[in-house]
Design an enzyme around this catalytic site. Structure first.
Site, PDB file in Angstrom:
ATOM      1  N   HIS A  10       2.552  -2.330   2.987  1.00 33.13           N
ATOM      2  CA  HIS A  10       1.512  -3.342   3.077  1.00 33.13           C
ATOM      3  C   HIS A  10       0.228  -2.768   2.504  1.00 33.13           C
ATOM      4  O   HIS A  10      -0.007  -1.564   2.569  1.00 33.13           O
ATOM      5  CB  HIS A  10       1.243  -3.709   4.548  1.00 33.13           C
ATOM      6  CG  HIS A  10       2.411  -4.327   5.228  1.00 33.13           C
ATOM      7  ND1 HIS A  10       2.872  -5.583   4.905  1.00 33.13           N
ATOM      8  CD2 HIS A  10       3.230  -3.863   6.199  1.00 33.13           C
ATOM      9  CE1 HIS A  10       3.909  -5.875   5.660  1.00 33.13           C
ATOM     10  NE2 HIS A  10       4.165  -4.849   6.456  1.00 33.13           N
ATOM     11  N   CYS A  55       0.435  -5.476  -1.229  1.00 31.31           N
ATOM     12  CA  CYS A  55      -0.490  -6.572  -1.488  1.00 31.31           C
ATOM     13  C   CYS A  55      -1.789  -5.986  -2.050  1.00 31.31           C
ATOM     14  O   CYS A  55      -2.204  -4.899  -1.648  1.00 31.31           O
ATOM     15  CB  CYS A  55      -0.802  -7.342  -0.209  1.00 31.31           C
ATOM     16  SG  CYS A  55       0.612  -8.273   0.374  1.00 31.31           S
TER      17      CYS A  55
END
Ligand SMILES: *[C@@H]1O[C@H](CO)[C@@H](O)[C@H](O)[C@H]1NC(C)=O
Ligand SMILES: *[C@@H]1O[C@H](CO)[C@@H](O)[C@H](O)[C@H]1NC(C)=O
Ligand SMILES: *[C@@H]1O[C@H](CO)[C@@H](O)[C@H](O)[C@H]1NC(C)=O
Length: 443
Positions: free
Chosen positions: A150, A191
């Protein structure tokens, strides 16, 4: 006479040394690799699956285990939630990519500090930690770094902490100064991964690919019903399935980039750093040995099952719960999962509302608050303000490693900093708003 002999001996020595140097420079060098999955928990199965697959690629192409350093939490293969103990796959019905993976740093050793020490070749700093293995590469070597997890603007997450972009950039610059590579390639899936490369110079033989640009999500794919989770990420699946399909001896990094960019229709795959390095073949970083066909081989199909199943990384936790609702046996099962969906949504609202309250205190204005919360964030120019605000938020409000959903509001801090609000204002507001006990598990 004696003088002359000494002189000619000197000349001879100089020639020898020069010859050695030239030979040294011309030598092929070796390949070293560092593979990092920064998340944990079964919900994030796919990150470790990607990294295990990357290990298989290097292994198959002849890179020896003592040149591959793997950092992953290692809580997937033998998770109680895994119906196939000891097995990790990276595509539906795929081979077991967990087989034989070296595990240098696992569990609590998966930290940004340890990762940077591995890169810096800091063996002393890691003595007694995990395998203690670090990069021992030199000026003739090719180094490959693959990071999967992430992320958020300027941030790459770890199980309980995060890596800040400036620390990452500084470490790459130090590696260059210390001549730890001839060429370095970094493939990064997260991301907003484009934000991690923004300060990497274009003239230090460092080349990178990011799964997305600096302001967008990266995407997961391959939801496997029996496993109740996604087993891959689009960018990672695309570069690795391409590698499985192609010959590393003659596919260039540019050819691979163009294929992956075209096939990753979900986000913008971007090149960074010294782009001329893309003339190298992938084998210069992934190993040149011809791989045994079919073992971890390509998944050829007319439609694209990865893209068809792709979803934004942040939607994964809800999609998994929703899939459990749909697949539940009987009403009680479905009710349980529906309730979990509700709780997760409440959890997420709590994170968003907390940030909104902080921003409201900082700006003192409802309309501006709305802008700060919703604007697509901009590029980070004020690193100090951003770094400091993020640290405050992580320490006082939501630990970004333990509450991955909190990464989804980091952009509000970028917006505040870039609009001239200060880290002190943010800190003051966060102190007032985040008066609740520490929470974990907001995904
Ligand atoms: C990142 O850099 C800051 C400032 O130099 C330092 O305080 C911090 O410990 C570093 N973090 C890591 C993970 O190295
Ligand atoms: C790459 O090499 C393989 C043999 O190893 C060959 O079959 C293939 O045609 C080559 N591809 C290109 C584009 O040269
Ligand atoms: C909701 O948040 C709490 C922490 O406040 C956490 O313990 C719980 O696991 C979360 N539940 C879901 C379904 O996200």
């Amino acid at each position: 006479m004696a003088m002359m002999r000494v002189a000619s001996l000197m000349v001879l020595l100089v020639c020898l040394v020069q010859g050695r140097v030239r030979l040294f420079e011309q030598s092929e060098g070796e390949i070293w690799a560092v593979l990092l999955a920064g998340s944990n928990s079964y919900m994030n199965y796919r990150h470790q699956a990607d990294v295990c697959h990357a290990y298989q690629i290097l292994h198959q192409h002849g890179v020896p285990d003592d040149h591959i350093i793997v950092m992953m939490y290692d809580d997937i293969a033998n998770s109680k939630q895994n119906p196939n103990p000891g097995v990790i796959i990276n595509r539906p019905n795929g081979p077991n990519v967990y087989d034989g993976v070296v595990k240098d740093y696992t569990g609590k050793d998966v930290t940004p500090e340890n990762f940077l020490k591995v890169l810096n070749g800091d063996a002393e700093g890691l003595s007694g930690v995990g395998s203690g293995k670090v990069l021992k590469s030199g000026p003739n070597d090719h180094v490959f770094i693959n990071m999967v997890d992430h992320g958020a603007p300027g941030i790459f997450a770890f199980p309980q902490k995060y890596l800040y972009v400036q620390n990452f950039t500084d470490t790459i610059l130090t590696m260059h100064r210390n001549q730890q590579f001839k060429e370095l390639t970094i493939y990064l899936e997260a991301c907003e991964s484009g934000s991690m490369f923004k300060d990497i110079p274009d003239d230090i033989n460092v080349y990178g690919l990011s799964a997305s640009n600096a302001v967008e999500s990266s995407y997961a794919c391959y939801l496997v019903d029996e496993l109740h989770t996604f087993v891959g990420d689009v960018f990672s699946v695309k570069w690795m399935e391409d590698t499985d399909r192609e010959d590393t001896i003659n596919e260039t990094l540019l050819q691979q980039f163009l294929i992956v960019k075209k096939e990753t229709t979900t986000s913008h795959v971007l090149q960074w750093g010294e782009k001329s390095l893309d003339q190298e073949v992938t084998g210069a970083f992934l190993g040149n040995k011809a791989a045994v066909a079919d073992d971890f081989g390509p998944f050829l199909s007319l439609n694209d099952p990865c893209l068809q199943s792709s979803i934004r990384s942040e939607d994964v936790p809800l999609a998994i719960l929703q899939n459990n609702v749909n697949k539940a046996n009987g009403l009680t099962g479905a009710d349980f999962w529906k309730q979990q969906v509700d709780v997760m949504q409440q959890n997420r609202t709590f994170v968003k509302e907390t940030m909104r309250k902080i921003v409201r205190v900082v700006t003192g204005d409802d309309a501006i608050t709305e802008q700060m919360m919703t604007n697509t964030h901009q590029e980070i120019h004020d690193n100090d303000c951003h770094q400091s605000s993020v640290r405050t938020f992580h320490d006082l409000c939501f630990n970004l490693g333990l509450n991955p959903y909190a990464l989804r509001v980091v952009h509000a801090m970028v917006n505040l900093c870039e609009h001239g609000y200060t880290a002190d204002q943010f800190s003051c507001a966060a102190r007032a708003v985040c008066d609740f006990d520490p929470v974990t598990g907001i995904n």
